[in-house]
Design an enzyme around this catalytic site. Sequence first.
Site, PDB file in Angstrom:
ATOM      1  N   GLY A 193      10.637   7.595  -1.658  1.00 21.52           N
ATOM      2  CA  GLY A 193      11.398   8.822  -1.824  1.00 21.52           C
ATOM      3  C   GLY A 193      11.146   9.477  -3.159  1.00 21.52           C
ATOM      4  O   GLY A 193      10.138   9.236  -3.819  1.00 21.52           O
TER       5      GLY A 193
ATOM      6  N   GLY B 245       1.455   5.250   3.315  1.00 20.98           N
ATOM      7  CA  GLY B 245       0.830   5.283   1.997  1.00 20.98           C
ATOM      8  C   GLY B 245      -0.408   4.426   1.974  1.00 20.98           C
ATOM      9  O   GLY B 245      -0.372   3.276   2.418  1.00 20.98           O
TER      10      GLY B 245
ATOM     11  N   CYS C 185       5.828   6.611   0.534  1.00 18.24           N
ATOM     12  CA  CYS C 185       5.735   5.153   0.489  1.00 18.24           C
ATOM     13  C   CYS C 185       6.355   4.522   1.729  1.00 18.24           C
ATOM     14  O   CYS C 185       7.066   5.164   2.496  1.00 18.24           O
ATOM     15  CB  CYS C 185       6.470   4.593  -0.739  1.00 18.24           C
TER      16      CYS C 185
ATOM     17  N   TYR D 123       6.115  13.995  12.242  1.00 19.60           N
ATOM     18  CA  TYR D 123       4.796  13.497  11.821  1.00 19.60           C
ATOM     19  C   TYR D 123       4.809  12.145  11.127  1.00 19.60           C
ATOM     20  O   TYR D 123       3.978  11.288  11.426  1.00 19.60           O
ATOM     21  CB  TYR D 123       4.163  14.546  10.891  1.00 19.60           C
TER      22      TYR D 123
END
Length: 455
Positions: free
Chosen positions: A115, A36, A8, A256
């Site tokens: 998370g 997301g 997220c 990334y």
Amino acid sequence: MDEIHEECGVFGIWSPPGTEVAEDIYAGLVALQHRGQESAGAAVTDTGGARGNIAALKGMGLVSEVFGPKEMESLKGNMGVGHVRYSTTGESSLTNAQPIVMNYIKGTLVFVHNGNIVNADEIRQNQMYRGQAHYTTTDSEVFAYEIISRRIEASSIEEAVLDAAKSMKGGYACIIMSPGKLVGIRDPYGIKPLVIGKKGSAYILASESAAVEAVGGMLIRDVRPGEIVTLTEGQIQSIESMCEGRRAHCAFEYIYFARPDSVLDGVEVHDARVKAGRALARSAPAEADLVAGVPDSGLVAAEGFAKESGIPFALAFYKNSYVGRSFIRPTDEERIRAVHSKLSVLKSAVCGKRIVLIDDSLVRGTTMRQIVEMLREAGALKVHVRISSPPFRYPCYYGTDVPSSRQLIAADHTAEDICREIGADSLFYLNQEDLLSMTGNLPLCTACFDSRYPA
């Protein structure tokens, strides 16, 4: 696609009464869209009006699909939060989209979360035993309900957040909106990022500095691991009682997840990825005619490899950005179609050439096998694959979508085995020492590479 996905992105802004924040929330969420793409949402309130009145909206899809002109017009207020979601716990549905808006005896609380809480099941059972919450689907709801249960007795929202956080284990960055203030909290390890920014008289909390800059703001600093910050009435207040532990920032933010133009915990993400590419060129050189990166994740590391090796950098692929959202496909055949619909080779760039191909990671290996085949079909003479991270062998429990080693090709295959599997002429990974140096020895969570989990 054969990729790792983040969970997220969160965004929150406090602005003086009489101003509007909806446009800034929209711009901030667009800047965090890479974190997301399943759902998006926002909630705003007017701190100068009737306290507790919340205008909220959430929907499935991209930010631009959820928020049209009519929807934006309904979001009136000077304080608000926003969220983009990729699910790692709970199904992909509107029910699990955020923000979570909760009414309780003392008012209304709004919660957004990035998370994963690894002990969520234990806390959920305790909540149900105490009769303080209905069954909760996601770990985000578990955290939110725990704050609510503590807030009933606590003297302030900050005290409730602190008490709730003491029972949480995992990686998280959360923003909580109460009627008059925004509260942000980051897990004690600093696994998930959260930054503070400023735009004029407004203050911002966001997953990345790129979102602060997208709304015309400037980065102030990172929220410290374990810190609780409160934004209200033009000031920042801080509670640091959980800030003394070990730090373990997520390595994949720098490899990334984060945008290359973000700065997280003092590290410029673009520079870190260039360093990774340079380190690969030193530790795993190759005789080649050009260096290419897999769009978009491998491009910056490819830039670094080219600079260090002296081999020219070239774009070898055209990426179709209009094929829609690409999540992990359930079958090899569908993954193959996804690769070919998203990437095509620039034949004139690779025909008759020896290629060094850079990507950020290897998950299943399916996508890389298809890309190597596409390069050979386009006339590439050699394809030397270089990965700008160590072998990904172990699952992540802190907010990515890899819950099992069964999904990871490196878990039970050597580099030589994988090289044959993907059809490359050679394959080398970034070593772990160079991974640490790419972030200036910032303490990193490397559990997905070495199984040393911080909690």
